[in-house]
Design a protein around this motif. Structure first.
Motif, PDB file in Angstrom:
ATOM      1  N   LEU A  22     -31.413  83.794  13.891  1.00 36.30           N
ATOM      2  CA  LEU A  22     -30.185  83.714  13.094  1.00 36.30           C
ATOM      3  C   LEU A  22     -29.792  85.083  12.550  1.00 36.30           C
ATOM      4  N   THR A  23     -30.772  85.928  12.230  1.00 36.78           N
ATOM      5  CA  THR A  23     -30.451  87.293  11.781  1.00 36.78           C
ATOM      6  C   THR A  23     -29.757  88.075  12.883  1.00 36.78           C
ATOM      7  N   ILE A  24     -30.260  87.953  14.116  1.00 37.53           N
ATOM      8  CA  ILE A  24     -29.638  88.648  15.253  1.00 37.53           C
ATOM      9  C   ILE A  24     -28.220  88.145  15.471  1.00 37.53           C
ATOM     10  N   VAL A  25     -28.020  86.820  15.381  1.00 34.57           N
ATOM     11  CA  VAL A  25     -26.691  86.244  15.596  1.00 34.57           C
ATOM     12  C   VAL A  25     -25.722  86.730  14.523  1.00 34.57           C
ATOM     13  N   ILE A  29     -27.448  79.986  22.963  1.00 36.82           N
ATOM     14  CA  ILE A  29     -27.347  80.539  21.600  1.00 36.82           C
ATOM     15  C   ILE A  29     -26.249  81.599  21.542  1.00 36.82           C
ATOM     16  N   ALA A  30     -26.223  82.452  22.563  1.00 41.29           N
ATOM     17  CA  ALA A  30     -25.204  83.504  22.589  1.00 41.29           C
ATOM     18  C   ALA A  30     -23.802  82.919  22.670  1.00 41.29           C
ATOM     19  N   ALA A  31     -23.658  81.800  23.391  1.00 43.76           N
ATOM     20  CA  ALA A  31     -22.335  81.197  23.542  1.00 43.76           C
ATOM     21  C   ALA A  31     -21.885  80.471  22.288  1.00 43.76           C
ATOM     22  N   SER A  32     -22.818  79.785  21.604  1.00 39.04           N
ATOM     23  CA  SER A  32     -22.423  78.952  20.461  1.00 39.04           C
ATOM     24  C   SER A  32     -22.503  79.675  19.126  1.00 39.04           C
ATOM     25  N   LYS A  33     -23.295  80.795  19.079  1.00 42.70           N
ATOM     26  CA  LYS A  33     -23.432  81.587  17.842  1.00 42.70           C
ATOM     27  C   LYS A  33     -23.695  80.694  16.622  1.00 42.70           C
TER      28      LYS A  33
END
Length: 660
Positions: free
Chosen positions: A654-657, A624-628
């Motif tokens: 999704l809010t965190i991203v 998730i961190a890599a693809s945002k």
């Protein structure tokens, strides 16, 4: 019937060459999806239309009744009636029925439906633990011998001369074999292998009978010739009687039935046996996209035999997915999400297939699809129809129905049936049986402690054997015969094709398969992967659980053309719908977004009262961190993010991203 030129009109140049070669010997090397059945039916029709042979003088031999029926139907559509199309066994039985009593003076024995009834008491007399071996393993060993023309007297010598490993010690197995043959003779019965052996014997001992059959049939066509075993080859030789009017059709790349005695040598040696043979290669593939065939063609040079490179006639499609998933659970969740995505894109459930090396591997998918309400079918028979569960249910129905004793009773019954947790199975069938018995125990515990659909405890009054036995069919009620995603083995999939094919658990030890003393031939195992790949029309996904003790199957690198990348997690940006596939990306487990996601996971896990990994694995957070992912559609494409977790966590993640 159609005019000769009309019969040839729809064929490509190689197919036309094969069809116009109306006299034998002919070998048609038909690659996967190249129109094999079309070619042989048009060749037979052309043999008749050109006046070369009368229809009644032609015998076409197949390996299944379905294939024989398909061949007859296609010939009828070409206006050809009267060609005899049968399986080897059906042809032999027909000839024995007409000629055996006349030539020998004795009635033809009746055919056994199954070997198991004759084997059962012999197996029960074996010493433990061999007496618990599935009866079909012993029957299969007898078939192994008979298909290789090995009788009981020669069995021990044949075992000593070969690398074959019998299911029980050879000195015990020969006693079972001898006892089976004695009982069969005393009952005046014959089995399926005897049909072929008796026909061979009848032709050898009664030349006038052999002459009658040879006078009846002037030319032969044998489909799937790579699957011929020594007993079938001996019968074909008797039919031919030294003639060479034979057309064989097959693909040595798809020889995957060694356990039946099948050997590609009969096809590979055909040009040596018949130096004047006309050999035709069919390489134009009408089934798969160029992207699917690219993987198949990478494997082809490693398969040996006749060189064949498949050429696509279909337009470009999507690239096959080749990826590792963090765990087996993530792999199952990924495939479940993919089937939903494809179905939303218009692909029928029935046009999706998940192939496994052994039957037991379908269980996680059966459970996942049942829980998700996705229809599925198990082509080898549903879980409850397999030998282990069937035996458990039969015994449970005879047990006293004591409330609160479901788990205890199921554990006692499975132990009596030979359940040995942690033991290495000696065959894939036994591995399946042991896995099935373990699953019956798990289902009993699940029934006692929770209601699978509602999550509430079972009423003690319903915690009975009768309730458990009645609950099992409901547990698998999503399955409907002939409907739903198809779960089947590689062996069962041969000859079939699907819009989408999933090949999970591509691990070393799974493909190539190893179990206890059983080590499968890696050459045949590689051919299994080739068969699996070439079942797909346009969507193909090869996956494996990265956390398995065994590493990725070495065949994956051979097919995908790239080695496994060390030090990275296998995450691919891949959409649920409408987003282009991305390349595998390295997802280092550090960075501010990854740290924020970990902190959120810690708090959420504490709030839910579950371990952190139940929320998301580190590998999923790293992906998730890599693809945002900007939205739910992209988030669902991340490995480890399934529909259930989307519903629970999507808004927060999704809010965190977005705030990162």
């Amino acid at each position: 019937m159609a005019a000769p030129d009309d019969i040839l009109a729809s064929l490509n140049p190689a197919q036309r060459e094969a069809a116009q070669t109306v006299r034998g010997p002919v070998a048609i090397l038909a690659g996967a999806g190249t129109g094999k059945t079309t070619t042989i039916t048009h060749r037979i029709a052309y043999q008749v239309a050109s006046g070369t042979f009368e229809p009644s003088a032609l015998l076409a031999v197949t390996f299944t009744q379905k294939a024989a029926g398909e061949l007859k139907d296609r010939l009828a559509r070409l206006g050809v009636e009267g060609v005899e199309a049968r399986t080897f066994h059906a042809a032999a039985l027909s000839q024995l029925g007409r000629l055996w009593e006349r030539s020998t003076g004795t009635p033809l024995p009746e055919v056994l439906d199954h070997k198991a009834p004759l084997i059962a008491s012999l197996a029960n007399a074996l010493p433990p633990p061999h007496k618990f071996l599935p009866r079909r393993d012993l029957a299969g060993e007898i078939e192994w011998a008979k298909n290789r023309l090995i009788d009981a007297d020669d069995y021990l010598g044949a075992i000593e001369r070969s690398s074959h490993e019998p299911p029980i010690p050879a000195e015990l197995m020969v006693r079972v074999y001898e006892g089976y043959e004695r009982r069969k003779r005393s009952m005046d019965k014959l089995d399926f292998e005897d049909m072929l052996a008796l026909a061979v014997r009848m032709f050898q001992e009664h030349p006038s009978v052999a002459d009658e059959i040879r006078g009846r049939f002037a030319a032969f066509t044998v489909d799937e010739f790579q699957d011929v075993n020594p007993l079938q080859a001996a019968l074909l030789d008797q039919w031919l009687g030294g003639r060479d009017e034979v057309c064989v059709v097959g693909d040595d790349y798809q020889t995957i039935y060694a356990f039946t005695g099948a050997s590609p040598s009969y096809l590979l040696d055909f040009p040596q046996r018949y130096p004047n043979a006309h050999v035709v290669r069919l390489e134009e593939n009408y089934r798969s996209t160029p992207q699917v065939l690219e993987l198949a063609n990478r494997l082809a040079p490693l398969l040996g035999g006749f060189d064949k490179r498949l050429r696509a006639t279909r337009p470009d499609g999507v690239a096959p997915v080749v990826r590792g998933l963090p765990t087996q659970a993530d792999e199952v969740a990924w495939i479940l999400a993919e089937t939903r995505r494809l179905h939303a894109d218009g692909i029928p459930w029935e046009q999706m297939a998940i192939l496994s090396r052994i039957n037991a591997r379908s269980e996680p998918f059966e459970e996942a699809f049942a829980a998700a309400g996705i229809p599925y079918q198990v082509r080898d028979g549903s879980f409850l129809r397999r030998p282990g569960p069937r035996s458990v249910l039969a015994r449970l129905r005879r047990e006293p129905d004591v409330a609160g004793a479901v788990v205890e009773t199921v554990e006692r019954v499975t132990e009596a049936l030979g359940y040995t947790p942690g033991a290495q199975a000696d065959s894939d069938d036994e591995a399946t049986r042991q896995s099935d018995l373990a699953r019956m125990r798990a289902l009993a515990r699940e029934y006692t402690h929770t209601q699978a659909s509602a999550g509430s405890p079972v009423d003690p009054a319903e915690d009975t054997l009768a309730g458990f036995v009645a609950d099992l069919p409901r547990r698998f009620s999503v399955e409907e015969s002939g409907r739903g995603v198809q779960l089947l083995t590689y062996h069962r999939a041969k000859g079939l094709e699907f819009d989408a094919v999933f090949l999970p658990r591509l691990l070393d030890g799974e493909l190539p398969f190893r179990s206890g003393r059983s080590v499968a031939d890696p050459r045949e195992e590689r051919r299994l992967l080739y068969v699996g790949i070439t079942r797909a029309r346009h969507t193909l996904e090869l996956t494996w659980p990265a956390d398995a003790r065994a590493g990725r199957s070495p065949f994956v690198a051979e097919a995908a053309g790239r080695p496994e990348e060390p030090g990275t997690t296998a995450a691919t940006v891949k959409s649920a719908k409408g987003v282009k596939k991305g390349a595998p990306v390295t997802t280092p487990k550090d960075g501010p977004l990854f740290d924020r996601l970990k902190a959120w996971r810690k708090e959420r896990a504490k709030e839910d009262g579950v371990p952190a990994y139940v929320v998301f694995h580190d590998a999923t957070l790293a992906a998730i961190a890599a693809s945002k992912p900007p939205d739910e559609r992209h988030l669902l494409s991340v490995i480890g993010v399934g529909p259930a977790k989307m519903e629970k966590y999507a808004d927060e993640v999704l809010t965190i991203v977005r705030e990162a």
